[in-house]
Design a protein around this motif. Structure first.
Motif, PDB file in Angstrom:
ATOM      1  N   ASP A 133     -17.089   1.707  16.256  1.00  0.00           N
ATOM      2  CA  ASP A 133     -17.231   0.878  17.399  1.00  0.00           C
ATOM      3  C   ASP A 133     -16.055   1.029  18.407  1.00  0.00           C
ATOM      4  O   ASP A 133     -15.223   0.866  18.107  1.00  0.00           O
ATOM      5  N   LEU A 134     -16.572   1.575  19.706  1.00  0.00           N
ATOM      6  CA  LEU A 134     -15.490   1.708  20.475  1.00  0.00           C
ATOM      7  C   LEU A 134     -14.962   0.418  21.190  1.00  0.00           C
ATOM      8  O   LEU A 134     -13.825   0.618  21.709  1.00  0.00           O
ATOM      9  N   THR A 135     -15.454  -0.644  21.109  1.00  0.00           N
ATOM     10  CA  THR A 135     -15.030  -1.830  21.830  1.00  0.00           C
ATOM     11  C   THR A 135     -13.783  -2.401  20.867  1.00  0.00           C
ATOM     12  O   THR A 135     -12.904  -2.904  21.270  1.00  0.00           O
ATOM     13  N   GLN A 136     -14.074  -2.170  19.627  1.00  0.00           N
ATOM     14  CA  GLN A 136     -13.018  -2.637  18.487  1.00  0.00           C
ATOM     15  C   GLN A 136     -12.267  -1.574  18.217  1.00  0.00           C
ATOM     16  O   GLN A 136     -10.734  -1.669  17.424  1.00  0.00           O
ATOM     17  N   ARG A 137     -12.309  -0.217  18.488  1.00  0.00           N
ATOM     18  CA  ARG A 137     -11.753   0.954  18.256  1.00  0.00           C
ATOM     19  C   ARG A 137     -11.450   0.876  16.571  1.00  0.00           C
ATOM     20  O   ARG A 137     -10.496   1.326  16.109  1.00  0.00           O
ATOM     21  N   LYS A 138     -12.552   0.863  15.860  1.00  0.00           N
ATOM     22  CA  LYS A 138     -12.433   1.110  14.266  1.00  0.00           C
ATOM     23  C   LYS A 138     -13.956   1.462  14.077  1.00  0.00           C
ATOM     24  O   LYS A 138     -15.020   1.455  14.676  1.00  0.00           O
ATOM     25  N   VAL A 139     -13.823   1.909  12.588  1.00  0.00           N
ATOM     26  CA  VAL A 139     -14.980   2.265  11.841  1.00  0.00           C
ATOM     27  C   VAL A 139     -15.520   1.185  11.399  1.00  0.00           C
ATOM     28  O   VAL A 139     -14.979  -0.028  10.957  1.00  0.00           O
ATOM     29  N   VAL A 140     -17.043   0.845  11.652  1.00  0.00           N
ATOM     30  CA  VAL A 140     -17.929  -0.265  11.276  1.00  0.00           C
ATOM     31  C   VAL A 140     -18.651  -0.253  10.192  1.00  0.00           C
ATOM     32  O   VAL A 140     -19.013  -1.094   9.767  1.00  0.00           O
ATOM     33  N   ALA A 141     -19.094   1.093   9.992  1.00  0.00           N
ATOM     34  CA  ALA A 141     -20.238   1.132   8.948  1.00  0.00           C
ATOM     35  C   ALA A 141     -20.235   2.748   8.564  1.00  0.00           C
ATOM     36  O   ALA A 141     -19.857   3.625   9.435  1.00  0.00           O
ATOM     37  N   GLU A 142     -20.829   2.846   7.576  1.00  0.00           N
ATOM     38  CA  GLU A 142     -21.290   4.151   7.100  1.00  0.00           C
ATOM     39  C   GLU A 142     -22.791   4.403   6.843  1.00  0.00           C
ATOM     40  O   GLU A 142     -23.141   3.467   5.926  1.00  0.00           O
ATOM     41  N   VAL A 143     -23.581   4.955   7.563  1.00  0.00           N
ATOM     42  CA  VAL A 143     -25.090   5.089   7.261  1.00  0.00           C
ATOM     43  C   VAL A 143     -25.576   6.326   6.193  1.00  0.00           C
ATOM     44  O   VAL A 143     -25.151   7.407   6.535  1.00  0.00           O
ATOM     45  N   GLN A 144     -25.923   5.958   4.909  1.00  0.00           N
ATOM     46  CA  GLN A 144     -26.266   6.981   4.011  1.00  0.00           C
ATOM     47  C   GLN A 144     -27.645   7.660   4.438  1.00  0.00           C
ATOM     48  O   GLN A 144     -28.593   6.868   4.862  1.00  0.00           O
ATOM     49  N   THR A 145     -27.542   9.045   4.460  1.00  0.00           N
ATOM     50  CA  THR A 145     -28.879   9.628   5.363  1.00  0.00           C
ATOM     51  C   THR A 145     -29.079  10.708   4.250  1.00  0.00           C
ATOM     52  O   THR A 145     -29.091  12.048   4.612  1.00  0.00           O
ATOM     53  N   PRO A 146     -29.504  10.645   2.878  1.00  0.00           N
ATOM     54  CA  PRO A 146     -29.657  11.892   2.138  1.00  0.00           C
ATOM     55  C   PRO A 146     -30.775  12.765   2.569  1.00  0.00           C
ATOM     56  O   PRO A 146     -31.799  12.251   2.821  1.00  0.00           O
ATOM     57  N   GLY A 191     -23.319  -2.876  14.434  1.00  0.00           N
ATOM     58  CA  GLY A 191     -23.229  -1.450  13.877  1.00  0.00           C
ATOM     59  C   GLY A 191     -23.851  -1.297  12.444  1.00  0.00           C
ATOM     60  O   GLY A 191     -23.770  -0.311  11.892  1.00  0.00           O
ATOM     61  N   GLN A 192     -24.359  -2.388  12.089  1.00  0.00           N
ATOM     62  CA  GLN A 192     -24.606  -2.353  10.624  1.00  0.00           C
ATOM     63  C   GLN A 192     -26.495  -1.938  10.650  1.00  0.00           C
ATOM     64  O   GLN A 192     -27.049  -1.923  11.531  1.00  0.00           O
ATOM     65  N   VAL A 193     -26.829  -1.112   9.319  1.00  0.00           N
ATOM     66  CA  VAL A 193     -27.910  -0.801   9.388  1.00  0.00           C
ATOM     67  C   VAL A 193     -29.075  -1.974   9.408  1.00  0.00           C
ATOM     68  O   VAL A 193     -28.969  -3.070   8.378  1.00  0.00           O
ATOM     69  N   GLY A 194     -30.059  -2.097  10.558  1.00  0.00           N
ATOM     70  CA  GLY A 194     -31.035  -3.097  10.441  1.00  0.00           C
ATOM     71  C   GLY A 194     -32.316  -2.796  10.110  1.00  0.00           C
ATOM     72  O   GLY A 194     -33.130  -3.799   9.545  1.00  0.00           O
ATOM     73  N   GLU A 195     -32.700  -1.387  10.374  1.00  0.00           N
ATOM     74  CA  GLU A 195     -34.019  -1.269   9.811  1.00  0.00           C
ATOM     75  C   GLU A 195     -33.865   0.484   9.756  1.00  0.00           C
ATOM     76  O   GLU A 195     -33.338   1.383  10.314  1.00  0.00           O
ATOM     77  N   ARG A 196     -34.866   0.990   8.833  1.00  0.00           N
ATOM     78  CA  ARG A 196     -34.776   2.573   8.555  1.00  0.00           C
ATOM     79  C   ARG A 196     -36.236   2.709   8.074  1.00  0.00           C
ATOM     80  O   ARG A 196     -36.829   2.283   7.219  1.00  0.00           O
ATOM     81  N   GLN A 197     -36.627   3.616   8.862  1.00  0.00           N
ATOM     82  CA  GLN A 197     -38.074   4.167   8.477  1.00  0.00           C
ATOM     83  C   GLN A 197     -38.228   5.608   8.602  1.00  0.00           C
ATOM     84  O   GLN A 197     -37.146   6.304   9.360  1.00  0.00           O
ATOM     85  N   ARG A 205     -21.525   1.908  23.245  1.00  0.00           N
ATOM     86  CA  ARG A 205     -20.760   1.134  22.470  1.00  0.00           C
ATOM     87  C   ARG A 205     -20.341   2.043  21.011  1.00  0.00           C
ATOM     88  O   ARG A 205     -19.180   1.887  20.819  1.00  0.00           O
ATOM     89  N   PHE A 206     -21.299   2.518  20.449  1.00  0.00           N
ATOM     90  CA  PHE A 206     -21.055   3.277  19.171  1.00  0.00           C
ATOM     91  C   PHE A 206     -20.948   4.662  19.445  1.00  0.00           C
ATOM     92  O   PHE A 206     -21.827   5.416  20.219  1.00  0.00           O
ATOM     93  N   VAL A 207     -20.230   5.319  18.576  1.00  0.00           N
ATOM     94  CA  VAL A 207     -20.111   6.935  18.663  1.00  0.00           C
ATOM     95  C   VAL A 207     -20.420   7.060  17.070  1.00  0.00           C
ATOM     96  O   VAL A 207     -20.049   6.604  16.228  1.00  0.00           O
ATOM     97  N   LEU A 208     -21.555   8.057  17.128  1.00  0.00           N
ATOM     98  CA  LEU A 208     -21.953   8.310  15.572  1.00  0.00           C
ATOM     99  C   LEU A 208     -21.733   9.851  15.213  1.00  0.00           C
ATOM    100  O   LEU A 208     -21.594  10.699  15.854  1.00  0.00           O
ATOM    101  N   VAL A 209     -20.990   9.884  14.011  1.00  0.00           N
ATOM    102  CA  VAL A 209     -20.260  11.162  13.572  1.00  0.00           C
ATOM    103  C   VAL A 209     -20.914  11.377  12.349  1.00  0.00           C
ATOM    104  O   VAL A 209     -20.913  10.913  11.322  1.00  0.00           O
ATOM    105  N   GLN A 210     -21.499  12.961  12.236  1.00  0.00           N
ATOM    106  CA  GLN A 210     -21.995  13.410  11.348  1.00  0.00           C
ATOM    107  C   GLN A 210     -21.210  13.692  10.039  1.00  0.00           C
ATOM    108  O   GLN A 210     -20.034  14.129  10.261  1.00  0.00           O
TER     109      GLN A 210
END
Length: 420
Positions: free
Chosen positions: A198-211, A244-250, A181-186
């Protein structure tokens, strides 16, 4: 001024004008007749273009480019070769070849330093790229383009934030999640983050910060989980929810020392199993299925004698694991040192992953990138020195047998993927 007859200057001259010229310019007997004869010939010559134009055939209709199904015989035995086209970098492309015959099948444009990935079923190809409104300047637009792999035809696009990493071709810069469902772009601004499409909605749904973390490593057993290597030697894992939102980060404990022996960020995946190779030849297997990365095994690939000769891994997509998870093929060079980690191969080492032992070697062929076919029967390699693509038949315990060679698979090709 030059005493030339007027009909020689391109002006049509009638008989009166011709006779006047002859009267003012007398010559030997007969010269007037010869001049008039010449004038007649010139008149015919002037009329010829008009007659030719009248007889010219109708203009042919303009040709248009079209797309069609990829040749049936090559429908599965395909390989995709990404070329960053460094000498004209705004015009990158993916070349598609018949992996058995070496025949060129088609091409997909990848714009400015575009990166790509295939869907799990290999029925779609996703290209994340950038365009400038004036080619080399102007307004920047980043897009995720979706192509049909049966015809290589463009399907649709999703506009991205103008943060996409404009980097050399690597597998981990664009990936899809396990559920497709989701394509992730660096991203890199240079701050690092990941855009979630989100390919089903054909739009960007989130940006995940990954410092401080780089490269997308999707899990296979979780619908929308991915991991990344971080500069502090840890592995970060992000779990997305159904939106497509961040649910958990470890983050894991420190798994490598980037100063003492960094890991290549190219990785080989089989389910949730991921293999990484360090600059000095340490092989590490991780399980990335859970919320925290876990080490499954770690062993050196270079024995003491090979270390003394300076044997080290080198290249970009510099090792491949067969789909059965038993065999690893690694691009190696001798006399290695700090900074030699991109050097093309002098040898290919074949390693039994069950024992960690090298069981065979083969000529390096300048290899900088490797991948197996999805059925494990072929090994594909890009020559980082000459730009060739080599395809070998792979059989455990047997020497690599050449299938085909494409003498020039690209100008600056670093990344390749198999269709089947």
């Amino acid at each position: 001024m030059f005493n030339s007859p007027p009909w020689r200057s391109g002006i049509a001259a009638g008989p009166d004008l011709q006779e006047s010229y002859m009267h003012r310019n007398p010559r030997r007997p007969g010269s007037g007749r010869r001049a008039l004869a010449l004038a007649g010939l010139m008149g015919l010559a002037l009329q010829a273009p008009a007659r030719a134009a009248a007889a010219a055939p109708e203009e042919l209709p303009a040709e248009t480019l079209a797309s069609g199904a990829v040749i049936a015989a090559s429908a599965s035995e395909r390989v995709y070769v990404a070329d960053v086209a460094i000498n004209h970098i705004s015009d990158g492309r993916i070349r598609v070849f018949d992996a058995r015959r070496g025949k060129f099948l088609g091409m997909v444009s990848t714009g400015y330093a575009g990166n790509f990935t295939l869907s799990a079923k290999a029925d779609e190809l996703y290209v994340a790229t950038s365009y400038l409104s004036r080619n080399s300047r102007g307004e920047r637009t980043d897009v995720l383009e979706v192509h049909d792999t049966a015809s290589l035809a463009f399907k649709y696009e999703v506009i991205l934030p103008t943060k996409r990493a404009q980097a050399l071709n690597y597998r981990g810069l664009v990936r899809s999640t396990a559920n497709g469902r989701f394509v992730l772009v660096q991203n890199a601004t240079p701050a690092t983050s990941v855009t979630v499409v989100d390919l089903t909605q054909r739009k960007v749904v989130a940006e995940v910060q990954t410092p401080g973390c780089w490269g997308i490593l999707p899990a296979a057993s979780h619908a929308s989980r991915f991991s990344m290597l971080c500069g502090d030697g840890k592995v970060a894992t992000v779990t997305l929810d159904e939106n497509g939102q961040v649910g958990e980060r470890q983050a894991s404990e420190k798994l490598f020392d980037a100063d003492a022996d960094a890991w290549f960020h190219h990785a080989e995946q089989l389910g949730d199993r991921y293999w990484f190779v360090s600059f000095k030849g340490q092989l590490t297997e991780l399980d990335l299925g859970g919320p925290v990365a876990a080490v499954k095994a770690s062993r050196p690939l270079v024995d003491a004698a090979a270390q003394r000769a300076g044997w080290r891994p080198g290249g970009y997509q510099n090792f491949a694991v067969d789909p059965g998870g038993r065999w690893l093929v690694l691009a190696m060079h001798d006399k290695g040192a700090e900074g030699s980690h991109k050097r093309p191969a002098r040898q290919l080492w074949i390693v039994d992953l069950a024992t960690g032992k090298r069981v065979a070697t083969a000529p390096g062929q300048g290899t900088a990138s490797l991948t197996f076919s999805r059925n494990g029967q072929r090994l594909h390699a890009l020559d980082g020195e000459k730009g060739a693509m080599h395809v070998w038949q792979f059989r455990p315990g047997a020497p690599l047998r050449p299938i085909t060679t494409v003498a020039r698979a690209g100008e600056a090709s670093l990344h390749l993927e198999s269709h089947d």
